[in-house]
Design a protein around this motif. Structure first.
Motif, PDB file in Angstrom:
ATOM      1  N   PRO A  47     -30.973 -80.826   8.552  1.00  0.00           N
ATOM      2  CA  PRO A  47     -31.317 -81.240   9.575  1.00  0.00           C
ATOM      3  C   PRO A  47     -29.946 -80.665  11.055  1.00  0.00           C
ATOM      4  CG  PRO A  47     -30.986 -83.144   8.310  1.00  0.00           C
ATOM      5  CD  PRO A  47     -30.197 -81.491   7.305  1.00  0.00           C
ATOM      6  N   GLY A  48     -28.326 -80.677  10.368  1.00  0.00           N
ATOM      7  CA  GLY A  48     -27.885 -79.907  11.379  1.00  0.00           C
ATOM      8  C   GLY A  48     -28.485 -78.604  12.234  1.00  0.00           C
ATOM      9  N   LEU A  49     -27.852 -77.915  10.980  1.00  0.00           N
ATOM     10  CA  LEU A  49     -28.517 -76.642  11.505  1.00  0.00           C
ATOM     11  C   LEU A  49     -30.034 -76.345  12.259  1.00  0.00           C
ATOM     12  CD1 LEU A  49     -27.840 -75.425   8.067  1.00  0.00           C
ATOM     13  CD2 LEU A  49     -26.234 -74.647   9.856  1.00  0.00           C
ATOM     14  N   ALA A  50     -31.218 -77.379  11.624  1.00  0.00           N
ATOM     15  CA  ALA A  50     -31.941 -76.928  12.842  1.00  0.00           C
ATOM     16  C   ALA A  50     -32.269 -77.718  13.953  1.00  0.00           C
ATOM     17  CB  ALA A  50     -33.101 -78.017  11.448  1.00  0.00           C
ATOM     18  N   LEU A  51     -31.677 -78.557  14.064  1.00  0.00           N
ATOM     19  CA  LEU A  51     -31.446 -79.612  15.796  1.00  0.00           C
ATOM     20  C   LEU A  51     -30.217 -78.098  16.490  1.00  0.00           C
ATOM     21  CD1 LEU A  51     -31.076 -83.358  15.096  1.00  0.00           C
ATOM     22  CD2 LEU A  51     -32.697 -82.106  15.686  1.00  0.00           C
ATOM     23  N   ALA A  52     -29.867 -77.309  15.696  1.00  0.00           N
ATOM     24  CA  ALA A  52     -27.993 -76.601  16.611  1.00  0.00           C
ATOM     25  C   ALA A  52     -28.975 -75.329  16.960  1.00  0.00           C
ATOM     26  CB  ALA A  52     -26.940 -76.324  15.524  1.00  0.00           C
ATOM     27  N   LEU A  53     -30.086 -74.914  15.648  1.00  0.00           N
ATOM     28  CA  LEU A  53     -30.983 -74.010  16.505  1.00  0.00           C
ATOM     29  C   LEU A  53     -31.646 -74.401  17.537  1.00  0.00           C
ATOM     30  CD1 LEU A  53     -31.667 -72.563  12.611  1.00  0.00           C
ATOM     31  CD2 LEU A  53     -31.097 -71.280  13.919  1.00  0.00           C
ATOM     32  N   ALA A  54     -32.469 -75.186  16.949  1.00  0.00           N
ATOM     33  CA  ALA A  54     -33.487 -75.683  18.151  1.00  0.00           C
ATOM     34  C   ALA A  54     -32.596 -75.735  20.370  1.00  0.00           C
ATOM     35  CB  ALA A  54     -33.724 -76.852  18.242  1.00  0.00           C
ATOM     36  N   LEU A  55     -31.446 -75.804  20.143  1.00  0.00           N
ATOM     37  CA  LEU A  55     -30.641 -76.531  21.397  1.00  0.00           C
ATOM     38  C   LEU A  55     -29.919 -75.307  21.258  1.00  0.00           C
ATOM     39  CD1 LEU A  55     -29.206 -79.806  20.593  1.00  0.00           C
ATOM     40  CD2 LEU A  55     -31.265 -79.543  22.197  1.00  0.00           C
ATOM     41  N   ARG A  56     -30.362 -74.502  20.653  1.00  0.00           N
ATOM     42  CA  ARG A  56     -29.441 -72.494  21.149  1.00  0.00           C
ATOM     43  C   ARG A  56     -27.811 -72.620  20.244  1.00  0.00           C
ATOM     44  NH1 ARG A  56     -33.493 -70.249  25.270  1.00  0.00           N
ATOM     45  NH2 ARG A  56     -35.199 -70.193  24.279  1.00  0.00           N
ATOM     46  N   LEU A  57     -27.792 -73.545  19.735  1.00  0.00           N
ATOM     47  CA  LEU A  57     -26.182 -73.830  19.261  1.00  0.00           C
ATOM     48  C   LEU A  57     -25.078 -73.025  18.159  1.00  0.00           C
ATOM     49  CD1 LEU A  57     -25.677 -77.843  20.309  1.00  0.00           C
ATOM     50  CD2 LEU A  57     -24.814 -75.486  22.372  1.00  0.00           C
ATOM     51  N   ASP A  58     -24.307 -73.053  18.041  1.00  0.00           N
ATOM     52  CA  ASP A  58     -23.707 -72.598  16.535  1.00  0.00           C
ATOM     53  C   ASP A  58     -24.758 -73.245  15.651  1.00  0.00           C
ATOM     54  OD1 ASP A  58     -22.834 -70.905  14.435  1.00  0.00           O
ATOM     55  OD2 ASP A  58     -20.715 -71.956  15.380  1.00  0.00           O
ATOM     56  N   PRO A  59     -25.534 -72.791  14.935  1.00  0.00           N
ATOM     57  CA  PRO A  59     -26.152 -73.973  13.473  1.00  0.00           C
ATOM     58  C   PRO A  59     -24.919 -74.453  12.317  1.00  0.00           C
ATOM     59  CG  PRO A  59     -27.107 -71.112  13.629  1.00  0.00           C
ATOM     60  CD  PRO A  59     -25.855 -71.514  14.831  1.00  0.00           C
ATOM     61  N   GLY A  60     -23.477 -73.338  12.761  1.00  0.00           N
ATOM     62  CA  GLY A  60     -22.947 -73.994  11.876  1.00  0.00           C
ATOM     63  C   GLY A  60     -21.841 -75.112  12.470  1.00  0.00           C
ATOM     64  N   PHE A  61     -22.073 -75.228  13.898  1.00  0.00           N
ATOM     65  CA  PHE A  61     -21.391 -76.659  14.267  1.00  0.00           C
ATOM     66  C   PHE A  61     -22.192 -77.946  13.943  1.00  0.00           C
ATOM     67  CE2 PHE A  61     -21.814 -80.147  17.345  1.00  0.00           C
ATOM     68  CZ  PHE A  61     -20.327 -79.841  17.876  1.00  0.00           C
ATOM     69  N   GLY A  62     -23.326 -77.574  14.562  1.00  0.00           N
ATOM     70  CA  GLY A  62     -24.820 -78.669  13.558  1.00  0.00           C
ATOM     71  C   GLY A  62     -24.510 -79.213  12.183  1.00  0.00           C
ATOM     72  N   GLY A  63     -24.526 -77.881  11.880  1.00  0.00           N
ATOM     73  CA  GLY A  63     -24.470 -77.992   9.747  1.00  0.00           C
ATOM     74  C   GLY A  63     -22.937 -79.477   9.702  1.00  0.00           C
ATOM     75  N   VAL A  64     -22.559 -78.838  10.252  1.00  0.00           N
ATOM     76  CA  VAL A  64     -20.857 -79.517   9.859  1.00  0.00           C
ATOM     77  C   VAL A  64     -21.625 -81.351  10.522  1.00  0.00           C
ATOM     78  CG1 VAL A  64     -18.192 -79.950  10.377  1.00  0.00           C
ATOM     79  CG2 VAL A  64     -19.074 -77.589   9.798  1.00  0.00           C
ATOM     80  N   VAL A  65     -21.597 -81.510  11.923  1.00  0.00           N
ATOM     81  CA  VAL A  65     -22.218 -82.712  11.833  1.00  0.00           C
ATOM     82  C   VAL A  65     -22.880 -83.429  11.231  1.00  0.00           C
ATOM     83  CG1 VAL A  65     -22.685 -84.044  14.257  1.00  0.00           C
ATOM     84  CG2 VAL A  65     -21.652 -81.865  14.491  1.00  0.00           C
ATOM     85  N   SER A  66     -23.896 -82.493  10.714  1.00  0.00           N
ATOM     86  CA  SER A  66     -25.558 -82.963  10.223  1.00  0.00           C
ATOM     87  C   SER A  66     -24.380 -83.803   8.210  1.00  0.00           C
ATOM     88  CB  SER A  66     -25.711 -82.333   9.753  1.00  0.00           C
ATOM     89  OG  SER A  66     -26.579 -82.672   8.944  1.00  0.00           O
ATOM     90  N   GLY A  67     -23.115 -82.859   8.366  1.00  0.00           N
ATOM     91  CA  GLY A  67     -22.691 -83.192   6.929  1.00  0.00           C
ATOM     92  C   GLY A  67     -22.074 -84.478   6.507  1.00  0.00           C
ATOM     93  N   VAL A  68     -20.705 -84.278   7.926  1.00  0.00           N
ATOM     94  CA  VAL A  68     -19.553 -85.505   7.871  1.00  0.00           C
ATOM     95  C   VAL A  68     -21.064 -86.539   8.307  1.00  0.00           C
ATOM     96  CG1 VAL A  68     -18.070 -86.436   8.999  1.00  0.00           C
ATOM     97  CG2 VAL A  68     -18.398 -84.090   8.471  1.00  0.00           C
ATOM     98  N   ALA A  69     -21.763 -86.854   8.673  1.00  0.00           N
ATOM     99  CA  ALA A  69     -23.188 -88.197   8.630  1.00  0.00           C
ATOM    100  C   ALA A  69     -24.024 -88.849   7.756  1.00  0.00           C
ATOM    101  CB  ALA A  69     -23.818 -87.267  10.271  1.00  0.00           C
ATOM    102  N   GLY A  70     -23.889 -87.355   7.012  1.00  0.00           N
ATOM    103  CA  GLY A  70     -24.532 -87.731   5.980  1.00  0.00           C
ATOM    104  C   GLY A  70     -23.122 -88.553   4.173  1.00  0.00           C
ATOM    105  N   ALA A  71     -21.937 -88.015   4.417  1.00  0.00           N
ATOM    106  CA  ALA A  71     -20.853 -88.204   4.470  1.00  0.00           C
ATOM    107  C   ALA A  71     -20.639 -89.627   4.444  1.00  0.00           C
ATOM    108  CB  ALA A  71     -20.043 -87.622   4.284  1.00  0.00           C
TER     109      ALA A  71
END
Length: 264
Positions: free
Chosen positions: A45-69
């Protein structure tokens, strides 16, 4: 063979092969390795949102992964691993975050190569992927140098560590962050689905006969580096021509009988 095109992917494979088993060993010693599997699915989900907002997908993935944990730990009992219901919580969060990520892609009108995200595309690695993997490795090594003794205590006796006043929640959160960085970094090499094998198999084999956590860590890192390098080399051989990520996952499976025999 011209080395210009495969040198960069090989370097990424080697760094990721070192990074993943280090994180996996720490998680395995704390009996929290399933966290890596959860985070690897929760990054979508973080990767998808980051791509939609034109942000670094890696940043979105980290935020989403930590949120899931964090959601999983909120509804489970991390201080008492193995309690009834904890596996159900972890699997529910994993499925929910993965499903949310898959739904966000069409809802946001994104064009994402899901096969590359899930299974990796090492041959498409860039210089930025190498820098990010080196940065994640530096962060993890810094964490180990800063909190090594506390992670030893936490792995051996989590209840005793809490009773002794160690910041158990903070230590777990730091390791969760490191796990999310590791998963996002390894996404290029082996994908978010196969990263768990590279975290688990070398760590399992390295624990057999190890006299200390430090020895287990360096054994796992050396084995993972060799495994990734060999898997990449084998994948690009003439007549083989296979995707390196899935091949590395199969090699991890081949290590399983040796890892099971190595454990006491």
């Amino acid at each position: 063979m011209d080395s210009a095109w495969w040198m960069l992917p090989l370097l990424v494979a080697l760094v990721v092969g070192c990074l993943c088993p280090l994180t996996g060993t720490l998680l395995l010693l704390q009996r929290r390795l399933f966290l890596a599997n959860l985070v690897s699915h929760a990054v979508l989900p973080g990767l998808a949102l980051a791509l939609a907002l034109r942000l670094d997908p890696g940043f979105g993935g980290v935020v989403s992964g930590v949120a899931g944990a964090l959601v999983a730990e909120r509804f489970s009992r991390p201080e008492r691993p193995g309690q009834a219901g904890d596996e159900a919580v972890l699997n529910t969060v994993l499925a929910g975050f993965l499903g949310l990520g898959v739904l966000l892609i069409p809802l946001l009108g994104l064009r994402v190569d899901l096969e590359a995200v899930l299974f990796g595309d090492l041959l498409a690695a860039t210089g930025w992927d190498l820098l990010r993997s080196l940065g994640a490795l530096a962060v993890l090594l810094s964490l180990l140098g800063w909190r090594y003794r506390q992670y030893v205590y936490l792995g051996v006796d989590p209840l005793g560590a809490a009773s002794a006043g160690l910041p158990v929640r903070r230590l777990r959160l730091l390791l969760t962050l490191a796990t999310a960085f590791t998963v996002v970094t390894a996404m290029t090499a082996v994908g978010v689905v196969l990263v768990i094998g590279l975290m688990a198999a070398p760590a399992l084999l390295a624990l057999g006969g190890a006299s200390s956590m430090r020895q287990s860590l360096w054994r796992a890192a050396a084995l993972g580096t060799a495994l990734s390098g060999f898997g990449f080399w084998l994948a690009i051989q003439p007549g083989v021509n296979l995707p390196p990520g899935p091949l590395i996952g199969v090699l991890c499976l081949a290590l399983l009988p040796f890892g099971a025999k190595a454990l006491p």
